[in-house]
Write a protein that holds these residues in place. Structure first.
Motif, mmCIF file in Angstrom:
data_model
loop_
_atom_site.group_PDB
_atom_site.id
_atom_site.type_symbol
_atom_site.label_atom_id
_atom_site.label_comp_id
_atom_site.label_asym_id
_atom_site.label_seq_id
_atom_site.Cartn_x
_atom_site.Cartn_y
_atom_site.Cartn_z
ATOM 1 N N ALA A 94 9.379 -10.973 8.863
ATOM 2 C CA ALA A 94 8.988 -10.501 7.533
ATOM 3 C C ALA A 94 7.663 -11.130 7.110
ATOM 4 N N ILE A 95 7.484 -12.426 7.443
ATOM 5 C CA ILE A 95 6.207 -13.095 7.134
ATOM 6 C C ILE A 95 5.086 -12.451 7.935
ATOM 7 N N LEU A 96 5.313 -12.246 9.221
ATOM 8 C CA LEU A 96 4.307 -11.627 10.077
ATOM 9 C C LEU A 96 3.951 -10.220 9.590
ATOM 10 N N TYR A 97 4.963 -9.417 9.279
ATOM 11 C CA TYR A 97 4.706 -8.066 8.788
ATOM 12 C C TYR A 97 3.976 -8.095 7.443
ATOM 13 N N GLY A 98 4.319 -9.044 6.591
ATOM 14 C CA GLY A 98 3.643 -9.161 5.298
ATOM 15 C C GLY A 98 2.151 -9.407 5.463
ATOM 16 N N VAL A 99 1.804 -10.283 6.414
ATOM 17 C CA VAL A 99 0.389 -10.573 6.670
ATOM 18 C C VAL A 99 -0.305 -9.370 7.317
ATOM 19 N N ILE A 100 0.348 -8.780 8.320
ATOM 20 C CA ILE A 100 -0.260 -7.655 9.035
ATOM 21 C C ILE A 100 -0.425 -6.443 8.112
ATOM 22 N N GLU A 101 0.587 -6.141 7.306
ATOM 23 C CA GLU A 101 0.519 -4.981 6.430
ATOM 24 C C GLU A 101 -0.300 -5.253 5.171
ATOM 25 N N GLY A 102 -0.403 -6.511 4.770
ATOM 26 C CA GLY A 102 -1.163 -6.846 3.562
ATOM 27 C C GLY A 102 -2.662 -6.702 3.741
ATOM 28 N N ALA A 103 -3.162 -6.932 4.963
ATOM 29 C CA ALA A 103 -4.608 -6.863 5.204
ATOM 30 C C ALA A 103 -5.186 -5.465 4.975
ATOM 31 N N PRO A 104 -4.617 -4.401 5.565
ATOM 32 C CA PRO A 104 -5.200 -3.081 5.301
ATOM 33 C C PRO A 104 -5.042 -2.626 3.855
ATOM 34 N N LEU A 105 -3.932 -3.009 3.213
ATOM 35 C CA LEU A 105 -3.777 -2.642 1.810
ATOM 36 C C LEU A 105 -4.821 -3.332 0.943
ATOM 37 N N THR A 106 -5.148 -4.566 1.281
ATOM 38 C CA THR A 106 -6.203 -5.274 0.557
ATOM 39 C C THR A 106 -7.539 -4.580 0.762
ATOM 40 N N ALA A 107 -7.842 -4.178 1.983
ATOM 41 C CA ALA A 107 -9.095 -3.471 2.259
ATOM 42 C C ALA A 107 -9.172 -2.158 1.487
ATOM 43 N N ILE A 108 -8.059 -1.431 1.416
ATOM 44 C CA ILE A 108 -8.037 -0.172 0.661
ATOM 45 C C ILE A 108 -8.278 -0.431 -0.817
ATOM 46 N N LEU A 109 -7.645 -1.470 -1.360
ATOM 47 C CA LEU A 109 -7.841 -1.802 -2.773
ATOM 48 C C LEU A 109 -9.286 -2.188 -3.054
ATOM 49 N N LEU A 110 -9.895 -2.974 -2.178
ATOM 50 C CA LEU A 110 -11.294 -3.371 -2.381
ATOM 51 C C LEU A 110 -12.233 -2.169 -2.310
ATOM 52 N N ALA A 111 -11.987 -1.261 -1.377
ATOM 53 C CA ALA A 111 -12.820 -0.055 -1.278
ATOM 54 C C ALA A 111 -12.648 0.828 -2.509
ATOM 55 N N ALA A 112 -11.415 0.983 -2.966
ATOM 56 C CA ALA A 112 -11.172 1.808 -4.153
ATOM 57 C C ALA A 112 -11.806 1.185 -5.390
#
Length: 132
Positions: A94-112
């Motif tokens: 769950a920790i690993l998935y949180g880090v892996i999935e959190g990175a692209p969502l952060t990039a999408i938020l920054l671009a938006a």
């Protein structure tokens, strides 16, 4: 049956000529006919065009690194909880998935965020050139 077309008065936005034969001049056909026209709800939102609520202005005033750091932590913790509690993953996964999935969502938020700031500063939906 009779053909019914809903027409909306746009005189409060700007006077227009309708391309629909069913609407009076200065009205907009709800079926979308009429090139370059604002939709009927344009101008219904309070405030001036280009203004953002205080919270959004404060968020956009932060440097991209601070936005990225704050949003990554929130996304990683939220996704850790979802993977652990909802999908019943082991804690390490769950920790690993949180880090892996959190990175692209952060990039999408920054671009938006950057895109919305750019649109608001240029005063139009796609900038001054209308997206061309």
């Amino acid at each position: 049956g009779a053909l019914a077309v809903a027409c909306h008065d746009l005189h409060q936005i700007r006077p227009l000529q309708s391309t629909s034969p069913f609407c009076e001049p200065g009205e907009y056909a709800a079926d979308g006919h009429g090139e370059g026209r604002k939709p009927p709800y344009a101008g219904a939102v309070p405030g001036h065009a280009g203004e953002a609520p205080e919270l959004i202005r404060r968020w956009e005033s932060l440097p991209a690194g601070v936005q990225g750091g704050a949003s990554f932590v929130v996304f990683a913790l939220l996704l850790l909880f979802i993977n652990f509690a909802v999908f019943n993953q082991p804690l390490w996964r769950a920790i690993l998935y949180g880090v892996i999935e959190g990175a692209p969502l952060t990039a999408i938020l920054l671009a938006a965020t950057a895109n919305e700031r750019r649109k608001r500063q240029s005063g139009g939906p796609d900038g001054q050139d209308g997206g061309r």
